[in-house]
Scaffold this active site. Structure first.
Site, PDB file in Angstrom:
ATOM      1  N   GLU A 172      64.164 -11.026 -57.611  1.00  0.00           N
ATOM      2  CA  GLU A 172      62.908 -11.670 -58.492  1.00  0.00           C
ATOM      3  C   GLU A 172      62.361 -11.826 -56.549  1.00  0.00           C
ATOM      4  OE1 GLU A 172      65.423 -12.063 -60.051  1.00  0.00           O
ATOM      5  OE2 GLU A 172      65.413 -12.824 -61.591  1.00  0.00           O
ATOM      6  N   GLU A 217      69.748 -12.336 -66.450  1.00  0.00           N
ATOM      7  CA  GLU A 217      70.382 -13.686 -66.514  1.00  0.00           C
ATOM      8  C   GLU A 217      70.804 -13.845 -68.329  1.00  0.00           C
ATOM      9  OE1 GLU A 217      66.435 -15.276 -64.642  1.00  0.00           O
ATOM     10  OE2 GLU A 217      67.961 -16.093 -62.951  1.00  0.00           O
TER      11      GLU A 217
HETATM   12  C1  3H9 Z   1      62.293 -12.981 -63.446  1.00  0.00           C
HETATM   13  O1  3H9 Z   1      62.729 -12.615 -64.407  1.00  0.00           O
HETATM   14  C2  3H9 Z   1      62.341 -14.918 -62.346  1.00  0.00           C
HETATM   15  C3  3H9 Z   1      63.458 -15.250 -63.915  1.00  0.00           C
HETATM   16  O2  3H9 Z   1      64.564 -15.298 -62.718  1.00  0.00           O
HETATM   17  C4  3H9 Z   1      63.396 -16.464 -64.171  1.00  0.00           C
HETATM   18  C5  3H9 Z   1      62.652 -16.364 -65.473  1.00  0.00           C
HETATM   19  C6  3H9 Z   1      62.078 -17.731 -66.064  1.00  0.00           C
HETATM   20  N1  3H9 Z   1      56.834  -9.243 -66.211  1.00  0.00           N
HETATM   21  O3  3H9 Z   1      56.495  -0.705 -63.762  1.00  0.00           O
HETATM   22  P1  3H9 Z   1      56.076  -0.071 -65.117  1.00  0.00           P
HETATM   23  C7  3H9 Z   1      54.474  -4.843 -67.111  1.00  0.00           C
HETATM   24  S1  3H9 Z   1      61.153 -12.566 -62.461  1.00  0.00           S
HETATM   25  C8  3H9 Z   1      55.425  -8.808 -67.241  1.00  0.00           C
HETATM   26  O4  3H9 Z   1      54.149   0.548 -64.987  1.00  0.00           O
HETATM   27  P2  3H9 Z   1      58.037   1.157 -65.306  1.00  0.00           P
HETATM   28  C9  3H9 Z   1      53.617  -4.010 -66.004  1.00  0.00           C
HETATM   29  O5  3H9 Z   1      53.068  -4.978 -65.240  1.00  0.00           O
HETATM   30  C10 3H9 Z   1      60.499 -10.557 -62.464  1.00  0.00           C
HETATM   31  N2  3H9 Z   1      54.554  -7.597 -67.104  1.00  0.00           N
HETATM   32  O6  3H9 Z   1      56.873   0.587 -65.567  1.00  0.00           O
HETATM   33  C11 3H9 Z   1      53.359  -2.659 -66.828  1.00  0.00           C
HETATM   34  O7  3H9 Z   1      51.878  -2.844 -67.643  1.00  0.00           O
HETATM   35  P3  3H9 Z   1      50.388  -2.477 -67.759  1.00  0.00           P
HETATM   36  C12 3H9 Z   1      62.060 -10.034 -62.947  1.00  0.00           C
HETATM   37  C13 3H9 Z   1      55.540  -6.312 -66.467  1.00  0.00           C
HETATM   38  O8  3H9 Z   1      58.740   1.704 -66.250  1.00  0.00           O
HETATM   39  C14 3H9 Z   1      53.760  -2.169 -67.470  1.00  0.00           C
HETATM   40  O9  3H9 Z   1      54.925  -3.509 -67.810  1.00  0.00           O
HETATM   41  N3  3H9 Z   1      62.205  -8.871 -62.866  1.00  0.00           N
HETATM   42  C15 3H9 Z   1      56.982  -6.986 -66.075  1.00  0.00           C
HETATM   43  O10 3H9 Z   1      57.500   2.334 -64.122  1.00  0.00           O
HETATM   44  C16 3H9 Z   1      54.873  -1.296 -67.704  1.00  0.00           C
HETATM   45  O11 3H9 Z   1      55.526  -1.844 -66.002  1.00  0.00           O
HETATM   46  C17 3H9 Z   1      61.554  -8.067 -62.576  1.00  0.00           C
HETATM   47  O12 3H9 Z   1      60.510  -8.156 -61.190  1.00  0.00           O
HETATM   48  C18 3H9 Z   1      57.472  -8.462 -65.960  1.00  0.00           C
HETATM   49  N4  3H9 Z   1      58.495  -8.983 -65.820  1.00  0.00           N
HETATM   50  O13 3H9 Z   1      58.990   0.140 -63.958  1.00  0.00           O
HETATM   51  C19 3H9 Z   1      60.626  -6.624 -62.721  1.00  0.00           C
HETATM   52  N5  3H9 Z   1      57.247  -5.829 -65.619  1.00  0.00           N
HETATM   53  O14 3H9 Z   1      51.197  -1.535 -67.921  1.00  0.00           O
HETATM   54  C20 3H9 Z   1      58.899  -6.258 -62.879  1.00  0.00           C
HETATM   55  C21 3H9 Z   1      56.790  -5.074 -66.226  1.00  0.00           C
HETATM   56  O15 3H9 Z   1      49.911  -3.503 -68.468  1.00  0.00           O
HETATM   57  N6  3H9 Z   1      59.261  -5.037 -63.389  1.00  0.00           N
HETATM   58  N7  3H9 Z   1      56.003  -5.651 -66.773  1.00  0.00           N
HETATM   59  O16 3H9 Z   1      50.316  -2.448 -66.343  1.00  0.00           O
HETATM   60  C22 3H9 Z   1      59.407  -3.896 -62.993  1.00  0.00           C
HETATM   61  O17 3H9 Z   1      60.143  -3.609 -61.586  1.00  0.00           O
HETATM   62  C23 3H9 Z   1      59.621  -2.734 -63.508  1.00  0.00           C
HETATM   63  O18 3H9 Z   1      57.954  -3.211 -64.510  1.00  0.00           O
HETATM   64  C24 3H9 Z   1      60.631  -1.954 -64.263  1.00  0.00           C
HETATM   65  C25 3H9 Z   1      59.371  -0.671 -65.035  1.00  0.00           C
HETATM   66  C26 3H9 Z   1      61.447  -1.068 -63.808  1.00  0.00           C
HETATM   67  C27 3H9 Z   1      61.340  -3.006 -65.580  1.00  0.00           C
END
Ligand code: 3H9
Length: 706
Positions: free
Chosen positions: A126, A106
Site C-alpha cells: 500500500e 489481510e
Molecule cells: C489495498 O489492498 C488496500 C487495503 O489495505 C485496504 C482495502 C480496503 N485494483 O499490473 P497488471 C489491474 S491497496 C484494481 O498489468 P501484472 C490493473 O490495473 C492494493 N485493479 O498485471 C490491470 O488492469 P488493465 C494493494 C488492479 O500481472 C490488471 O489488473 N495491492 C489492481 O503485471 C492487470 O494488472 C496492490 O497495490 C487493484 N489492486 O501484475 C497490488 N491490481 O488490464 C497492485 C491490478 O485494465 N497490483 N489491477 O490495465 C499489482 O502490483 C500488480 O497488478 C500485480 C499483477 C502484481 C498484482
C-alpha cells in the site's frame, strides 16, 4: 452465492472461491460476495471447516484501487467481514498462490491458518500508493511476524516469498500442488489433528529483542528519509499501535491513519501513476490479436556504457545477446564492465556465482557485425551523431535478417531519417533507454511514421519482459522526455546567467521532491553529452536564433568541464560532492555580459520553480496537442520513471492540475511580459490556454494521436 464468490461443498469442508479476473481485486461485489459466503457458512452447522482460495493466476492482489476515489468509500464492510471470518468457531484456512498483496494478505491474516504454494509472493504494498494497509494489516501482521519485520514490509512495500513467510510465522506450511488440492489436503490434516480456530488478533505482538526506542527511531528515520510521504510516519504510528495497544484500539488508530492518507493529494497522485503506468502499455489501434514478432536473440552495436547497460537488460531476462564493437579494446572494456557489475552484485549477495556465470554465458562479444544476421532485434547504441547513426543504420538494414527489428537508441535525433537510412523503415523503431540503462525503469519507444504495428507491439511486450515501463512517443526532437528537459535546462541556464547559483537552482526544485535538480542531473549525464545534443540540434536547424540559448553548456563543453566525470561542470566536485564553483559564476557572468543579460540578486526559489517547472508543463501540453504523446499520463510516467520527478506529485501534468492551469497560464504570461518573448519561450500552449479557460483539467484530456 455469485459467480464472483462461490461456496461449494467438499465433504464437510466448505470451499470459498473468489473469481474476479484479472487479479481478484476486492471490488464491492467481491466484498459483498465474501460477506454472503461467510454468512452461509455461519448458518450451516454441517460444515467442519472453511477453505478460502481464489481461481485464476493469483490469490487476491488487494483492495480495488479504482474504488478508492469514491466519495462514499469505506473499508468498514470488508473489515467487518474479516472480523467475522476470524471469529468463526470452526477452523478457517487460506490457500495462497500468486501475489497475495494488500487486502489479499489481510484476508489471509484474518483466517486461522495459511498454506501457500512455493511460488507465492506475499506483501503489503500500500505504501507504493501513498496509503497504509487499511484492513488490519498493520495490526495482524506484527502479531504474526513481529513488529520489526512487519514494519519493514509495510514501510517498504516489498514482498517476500512463501518460504520466508513460513519462517517468519506468516504462513503455516508451504506445499506443492494447485491451490485447491493443497488447501483441501491442508484442511483435512487440520481436521484429522482436531485443531480448532485461532484468531490472530488475540495474540500479543512478540517484542523480544526490540530496543525500547525502536518506534522513536523509526519515526525519526521516516521524517528524515521520507519527508514528502505522510504514509511513512503513519505506518510507524500504526505498527506502534499494534505493539502497544489492545487490538480494538489499534484498529481505530489504523482506520484514522488510513483515511487521512486515502484522501491525501500524495496518495491520489501515486494512484494516478499506478493506472497511468498500466495505461501507457496500451497502444490505441493495436489489438491483442496482432501477432508479435519472435525475439529470441538480441544484438547491440556499441559496448560503451549505454550499450553495455542495454545488454544487461536482455541477459538478465535470459535472452542471448551479442555485443558488437569496432575495436577489441573497446569490446574488452565493455564486457569487462558488465562482468565487474555482476561480480559486484554477487559480492553484495544479490546474485549467486552461478547466476553470474549464467548471465555471462548468455553474452557474446565480437568485432564482426555479421553476428547480427542471427538476431531478432538489433539495437544501435553508437555516439549521438546523425551522420554516424545514418551510416550505422544503412549497414544494419543490409546485415539484419528479414523480419528482424532494427532499433535506434537515439535520445534526440529524427527516427524517421534513421529509419529511411536502413532502407526498411517498417522494421525500425526507437528504443530510448535511460542511463544507467540496466537500472532506470523508463524506456521511451519511438514510433516512426512508418514503424510497422507489429514492430511497435513486439517492442512494448519485450519492454515488459525486461522489466521496463515503456511509453510510446511520436517523432520530434528529444521525444517526450528530452524535449521537455530542453526547456527545463534552458531556464536553468538563463537563471544561472542572471545570477542564480547551480545549488540555488537545484535546491529550489529538490525542495519539492525532485530527486536531482537540473544542474546535478546534467553534470551526472555529462555536459559533453548535453552540449553535443544542442550542437546536433543546431545542425538540424532546430535551435532558436538566440545566441544566448544554452550558452553555458556550450562554454563548459569548450573548456572541458564535462561534469562529474572530469571533476567539474556546472559544479566543482569534492569527490562526488557537488559544490558551487566561483568559476561557474564567473563564466555565467561573462556570458550574461556578452549577451546583454542583466544580472540580478533577487532571484528566489519561487521564481526558479515557476520558470523551470511551468515551462516544463507548457512543453508537455504542446507535446500533447501535437499528438507526440498519446495521453497526459504517459508524460507523467516519462518524468517520474525517467527523470526523478516526485511520484507524490504525480508527474508534471498531474501537478499542473493540482496548482491550477489558470495559475500556470497567468505565470507564463507574466514571464513573457517581464522577460520579453522574442523567441517564443513563454508562448502558452493553445491546449493549456483553452483548458485553463474552460476550467478543465489537463489530466482528463483524451489525447489527439490516432
Ligand atoms: C489495498 O489492498 C488496500 C487495503 O489495505 C485496504 C482495502 C480496503 N485494483 O499490473 P497488471 C489491474 S491497496 C484494481 O498489468 P501484472 C490493473 O490495473 C492494493 N485493479 O498485471 C490491470 O488492469 P488493465 C494493494 C488492479 O500481472 C490488471 O489488473 N495491492 C489492481 O503485471 C492487470 O494488472 C496492490 O497495490 C487493484 N489492486 O501484475 C497490488 N491490481 O488490464 C497492485 C491490478 O485494465 N497490483 N489491477 O490495465 C499489482 O502490483 C500488480 O497488478 C500485480 C499483477 C502484481 C498484482
Amino acid at each position: 452465492m455469485t459467480d464472483i464468490v462461490s461456496l461449494d461443498r467438499h465433504g464437510d469442508i466448505a470451499v470459498l472461491t473468489i473469481s474476479n479476473p484479472p487479479v481478484n481485486a476486492l471490488s464491492p461485489a467481491v466484498v459483498a460476495g465474501l460477506t454472503a459466503a461467510v454468512a452461509a457458512f455461519e448458518a450451516d452447522r454441517t460444515y467442519a471447516a472453511l477453505l478460502v482460495h481464489s481461481s485464476g493466476r493469483t490469490f487476491v492482489a488487494g483492495g480495488d484501487i479504482t474504488s478508492f476515489d469514491a466519495p462514499d468509500f469505506s473499508a468498514a464492510p470488508y473489515n467487518d467481514t474479516l472480523a467475522r471470518i476470524e471469529a468463526l468457531d470452526r477452523p478457517v484456512a487460506a490457500a495462497l498462490h500468486g501475489t497475495v498483496l494488500g487486502g489479499g494478505l489481510e484476508l489471509a491474516l484474518a483466517c486461522h491458518w495459511r498454506v501457500a504454494l512455493p511460488s507465492t509472493q506475499l506483501g503489503l504494498p500500500e505504501v507504493k500508493l501513498g496509503i497504509l494497509p487499511g484492513s488490519l494489516g498493520t495490526q495482524r501482521l506484527p502479531r504474526l511476524a513481529g513488529a520489526k519485520l512487519a514494519l519493514d514490509m509495510i514501510a517498504s512495500g516489498r514482498s517476500i516469498g512463501a518460504e520466508a513467510a513460513r519462517q517468519a510465522g506468516i504462513v503455516d506450511e508451504v506445499r506443492e500442488g494447485t491451490p485447491l488440492e493443497v488447501g483441501l489436503a491442508f484442511v483435512q490434516d487440520l481436521l484429522a489433528r482436531r485443531v480448532g480456530p485461532r484468531g490472530t488478533s488475540e495474540r500479543a505482538v512478540p517484542d523480544e529483542g526490540l530496543p525500547a526506542d525502536f518506534f522513536d527511531q523509526a519515526l525519526a528515520e521516516a521524517a528524515a528519509r521520507k519527508p514528502f510521504y505522510p504514509s511513512a510516519r503513519n505506518i510507524v504510528l500504526a505498527v506502534q499501535a499494534a505493539a502497544t495497544l489492545p487490538f480494538a484500539e489499534g484498529e481505530a488508530v489504523e482506520a484514522r491513519l488510513f483515511e487521512a492518507l486515502r484522501v491525501s493529494p500524495e496518495s491520489q497522485a501515486m494512484r494516478h501513476l499506478f493506472f497511468a503506468e498500466r495505461q501507457a502499455a496500451k497502444i490505441p489501434g493495436l489489438g491483442r490479436e496482432l501477432a508479435l514478432r519472435p525475439v529470441h536473440s538480441v544484438g547491440i552495436l556499441g559496448a560503451g556504457t549505454m550499450g553495455g547497460g542495454i545488454a544487461m537488460n536482455f541477459v538478465n531476462a535470459g535472452i542471448p545477446t551479442v555485443l558488437v564493437e569496432v575495436t577489441q579494446a573497446a569490446l574488452d572494456r565493455g564486457l569487462g564492465l558488465i562482468r565487474t557489475h555482476y561480480e559486484a552484485s554477487a559480492a553484495k549477495g544479490r546474485l549467486t556465482a552461478q547466476q553470474v556465470a549464467q548471465r555471462m554465458a548468455l553474452l557474446r562479444g565480437t568485432l564482426d557485425d555479421a553476428a547480427f544476421a542471427d538476431c531478432d532485434l538489433v539495437i544501435e547504441a553508437v555516439f549521438e551523431n546523425m551522420d554516424l547513426k545514418k551510416q550505422v543504420c544503412a549497414r544494419l538494414g543490409q546485415v539484419c535478417q528479414p523480419g528482424a527489428i532494427i532499433a535506434t537508441n537515439t535520445s534526440t535525433l529524427d527516427v524517421d531519417v534513421l529509419a529511411a537510412a536502413t532502407g526498411r523503415p517498417a522494421d525500425v523503431v526507437g528504443m530510448h533507454f535511460f542511463s544507467p540503462a540496466n537500472v532506470m525503469r523508463l524506456l521511451e519507444v519511438v514510433r516512426g511514421a512508418r514503424t510497422a504495428p507489429d514492430v511497435l507491439a513486439t517492442v512494448m511486450q519485450l519492454a515488459r519482459r525486461i522489466g521496463k515501463v515503456a511509453v510510446v512517443s511520436g517523432v520530434c526532437y528529444g521525444f517526450i522526455g528530452n524535449r521537455m528537459a530542453e526547456v527545463y535546462m534552458r531556464e536553468a541556464e538563463f537563471l544561472m546567467m542572471e545570477g542564480a547559483s547551480p545549488s540555488q537552482i537545484d535546491g529550489a526544485v529538490e525542495a519539492l521532491g525532485m530527486a536531482m535538480g537540473p544542474c546535478r542531473m546534467l553534470d551526472m549525464a555529462g555536459i559533453d553529452v548535453g552540449a553535443n545534443t544542442v550542437i546536433e540540434y543546431g545542425k538540424a536547424g532546430g535551435l532558436p536564433p538566440d545566441d544566448s540559448y544554452r550558452a553555458v553548456v556550450r562554454r563548459m563543453f569548450e573548456i572541458g568541464r564535462f561534469g562529474q566525470k572530469t571533476g567539474a561542470g556546472y559544479y566543482r566536485y569534492d569527490g562526488r560532492k557537488p559544490v558551487d564553483d566561483p568559476e561557474t559564476s564567473r563564466i555565467a557572468a561573462e556570458l550574461a555580459a556578452s549577451h546583454g543579460i542583466a544580472r540580478r540578486s533577487d532571484i528566489g526559489a519561487q521564481e526558479i520553480v515557476e520558470r523551470l517547472l511551468y515551462s516544463l508543463i507548457n512543453e508537455g501540453a504542446r507535446i500533447l496537442e501535437e499528438g507526440i504523446a498519446y495521453r497526459p499520463g504517459d508524460i507523467d510516467i516519462v518524468w517520474t520513471a525517467g527523470y526523478g520527478f516526485p511520484d507524490h506529485k504525480g508527474g508534471p501534468l498531474w501537478m499542473a492540475d493540482a496548482i491550477g492551469l489558470a495559475t500556470i497560464v497567468e505565470r507564463l504570461q507574466h514571464y513573457a511580459s517581464t522577460r520579453g518573448d522574442a523567441f517564443g519561450y513563454w508562448r502558452v500552449s493553445p491546449l493549456l490556454a483553452s483548458l485553463a479557460g474552460k476550467g478543465q483539467r489537463i489530466s482528463d484530456f483524451a489525447g489527439t494521436l490516432a
